[in-house]
Design an enzyme around this catalytic site. Structure first.
Site, PDB file in Angstrom:
ATOM      1  CE  LYS A   1      -3.021   2.642   3.103  1.00 38.55           C
ATOM      2  NZ  LYS A   1      -3.772   2.669   4.359  1.00 38.55           N
TER       3      LYS A   1
ATOM      4  CD  GLU B   1      -4.957   8.704  11.407  1.00 38.09           C
ATOM      5  OE1 GLU B   1      -4.254   7.686  11.534  1.00 38.09           O
ATOM      6  OE2 GLU B   1      -5.117   9.281  10.309  1.00 38.09           O
TER       7      GLU B   1
ATOM      8  CD  GLU C   1      -7.249   2.505   2.425  1.00 39.17           C
ATOM      9  OE1 GLU C   1      -6.807   3.631   2.716  1.00 39.17           O
ATOM     10  OE2 GLU C   1      -8.164   2.324   1.605  1.00 39.17           O
TER      11      GLU C   1
ATOM     12  CD  GLU D   1     -10.334   8.030  -0.316  1.00 34.37           C
ATOM     13  OE1 GLU D   1      -9.429   8.049   0.544  1.00 34.37           O
ATOM     14  OE2 GLU D   1     -10.741   6.994  -0.861  1.00 34.37           O
TER      15      GLU D   1
ATOM     16  CE  LYS E   1      -9.497  10.548   2.688  1.00 33.11           C
ATOM     17  NZ  LYS E   1      -8.310   9.676   2.550  1.00 33.11           N
TER      18      LYS E   1
END
EC number: 5.4.4.2
Length: 431
Positions: free
Chosen positions: A190, A240, A284, A416, A420
Site C-alpha cells: 500500500k 485522527e 486497507e 476521494e 477530503k
C-alpha cells in the site's frame, strides 16, 4: 474579559515578588474563571507576538492557546530530553508540530499558556533561565505589557484568482497507475499518495479566521493552528489521533477506509454500512492495524484491538479501529518513531512507501501528515496533521491523500481526495 484582566494582574503580582537570580524553571498558575465568553483563539490571533499555537481535543473537553516561546526544539527527542532534566515539573507541557519526517519538529516551551480542561481553566506563565530567573521575570513583565485586548476575527471574504493542483489530474492518473503497478509487482502492499492544491486569493487570508470557521463546522475533529509569523501559518481539523499517553497507558487507532458522507442521516447510514461491508476498505484498515501492532509489540504489553466503527464527519466517513495498550516505559520518542508515519498516511512497508512518496510526489509534505499536540512527563497527545492547510499570505495550500492498494481506481481516488479537501476548501467559498 474580566477573567483575563484579573488573571494577568495576578501574574504581574507574582512577578513583582522576590525571584532569585539563579537558574531553573518556575511555573505560575492562575485559576481562570469561565464566567464570561472568552474566545481563546480570537484572543490569541489578536496578539502581535509569535509563535502562536492553538489546539483543541476532538471531543472538545480540552483546549489550549500558547503564546511566545521561552525555548524551542527542532525535534521531539530534544523536547523530551529537556523535560527529563526537570522531573519536578511533571505537568510542564511542550507544544507544537512534528513534520512528516518525524526527526524534524517545531516545538516550544511557551511563555504563556491558557488551558481549559472540562469546566476549569488555568492561565500559566513559565519562567526559565540557565542563569537568572530574576532576569527572565523582567522579560516576562515586558512580554505581558505587549498583550492587547481581544479583537473579533474578520470574515473570510475571499476572491479566488488562481488554482493549481500538484499533481494535476493527468499526473495523478499516471501516479496511481505507477503505484498500482508497483503493488502488483509485489514491491509495496500500500502507498498513500497526496495532492497539494494551491488556491491564490486577491487578498491575504486570515489563518485564525479559517481555523475558527473549521472549528465551528468540522465536528469530531482535533483542531490545530500554528502561526509562525504574521503571514505564515499551518492549520487543520483532523479526525485522527496519533497517540494519547497517560503515564504508561497508550491509546492509538487505525483510521483508514473512506466513503462520502450525506447530510441526510438515512443515506449517510447506508453509506456507512457499505463502508463496513466493503472488502477493499476493510483490507486497507486492517493493513494499518497490523502494522501498528507489529511496530508497538516490542515496547508494550498486550495490545487490544477494538471492533471497527464508522466515524462520520462533515464531508466523509471513515473506518476506525481503536488500539489500547500499556507501554513498558513512558516514552514519547518511542511513540513518535514507532507510530509516525502510520500506514494510514505513508503505506506499507513503511520505509519503501516513504521512498516512493519522496521520489514521485511533486511537492514536499513538510508538516502535512505529521502530528500536532503536546508532550509532558505526565502525559502526551498528538493528532495526525491531516485535513490541513498551509497559509502563506494570499495563498492557501490544501492537502489531501488517498490510500492506494491493489485495485485502486485513479478516478475514484481523485474524487476521494476532493471530498477530503472539501472540509477546509468549502470554508473559503462560504462568504
Amino acid at each position: 474579559m474580566q477573567s483575563l484582566t484579573t488573571a494577568l494582574e495576578n501574574l504581574l503580582r507574582h512577578l513583582s515578588q522576590e525571584i532569585p537570580a539563579t537558574p531553573g524553571i518556575r511555573v505560575i498558575d492562575i485559576p481562570f474563571p469561565l464566567k464570561d465568553a472568552f474566545d481563546a483563539l480570537s484572543w490569541l490571533a489578536s496578539q502581535q507576538t509569535y509563535p502562536q499555537f492553538y489546539w483543541q481535543q476532538r471531543n472538545g473537553d480540552e483546549e489550549a492557546v500558547v503564546l511566545g516561546a521561552i525555548t524551542r526544539f527542532t525535534s521531539l527527542d530534544q523536547a523530551q530530553r529537556f523535560l527529563r532534566q526537570h522531573p519536578e515539573h511533571a505537568d510542564l507541557r511542550i507544544w507544537g508540530l512534528n513534520a512528516f519526517d518525524p526527526s524534524q519538529g517545531n516545538l516550544l516551551l511557551p511563555r504563556l499558556e491558557w488551558r481549559r480542561c472540562g469546566g476549569k481553566a488555568t492561565l500559566r506563565l513559565t519562567l526559565f533561565s540557565e542563569s537568572s530567573l530574576q532576569h527572565d521575570a523582567i522579560q516576562a513583565k515586558e512580554f505581558i505589557a505587549t498583550l492587547v485586548s481581544i479583537k473579533p476575527l474578520p470574515g473570510l471574504h475571499l476572491t479566488t484568482t488562481r488554482e493549481q493542483h500538484w499533481p494535476d489530474k493527468t499526473g495523478w492518473t499516471q501516479l496511481i497507475e505507477l503505484a498500482t503497478k508497483t503493488i502488483a509487482e509485489g514491491e509495496l502492499d500500500k502507498v498513500v499518495l497526496a495532492r497539494a492544491t494551491d488556491l491564490h486569493f486577491a487578498s491575504p487570508v486570515n489563518a485564525a479566521a479559517m481555523m475558527a470557521a473549521s472549528r465551528r463546522l468540522n465536528l469530531n475533529c482535533y483542531h490545530f493552528y500554528m502561526a509562525f509569523d504574521g503571514e505564515n501559518a499551518f492549520l487543520g481539523s483532523s479526525p485522527e489521533r496519533l497517540w494519547r499517553r497517560r503515564d504508561k497507558a497508550l491509546r492509538t487507532e487505525a483510521l483508514a477506509g473512506t466513503v462520502a458522507n450525506n447530510p441526510d442521516d438515512k443515506q449517510a447510514q447506508q453509506l456507512g454500512e457499505w463502508l463496513m461491508a466493503d472488502d477493499k476498505n476493510q483490507r486497507e484498515n486492517m493493513l494499518v492495524v497490523e502494522d501498528i501492532c507489529q511496530r508497538l509489540q516490542a515496547d508494550t504489553q498486550t495490545l487490544d484491538v477494538l471492533p471497527p466503527q464508522v466515524l462520520r464527519l462533515r464531508k466523509v466517513q471513515h473506518l476506525r479501529r481503536c488500539i489500547w495498550t500499556s507501554l513498558n516505559k513512558a516514552d514519547d520518542v518511542i511513540c513518535l518513531h514507532q507510530l509516525q508515519p502510520t500506514a494510514a498516511v505513508a503505506g506499507l512497508p513503511r520505509d519503501l512507501a516513504r521512498q516512493f512518496i519522496a521520489r514521485h510526489e511533486p511537492f514536499t509534505r513538510e508538516w502535512y501528515a505529521g502530528s500536532a499536540g503536546y508532550l509532558s512527563l505526565q502525559q502526551s497527545e498528538f493528532c495526525v496533521s491531516l485535513r490541513s492547510a498551509k497559509i502563506s499570505g494570499n495563498v492557501v495550500r490544501l492537502y489531501a491523500g488517498a490510500g492506494i492498494v491493489r485495485g485502486s481506481d485513479p478516478e475514484q481516488e481523485w474524487q476521494e481526495i476532493d471530498n477530503k479537501a472539501a472540509g477546509l476548501r468549502t470554508l473559503l467559498q462560504m462568504e
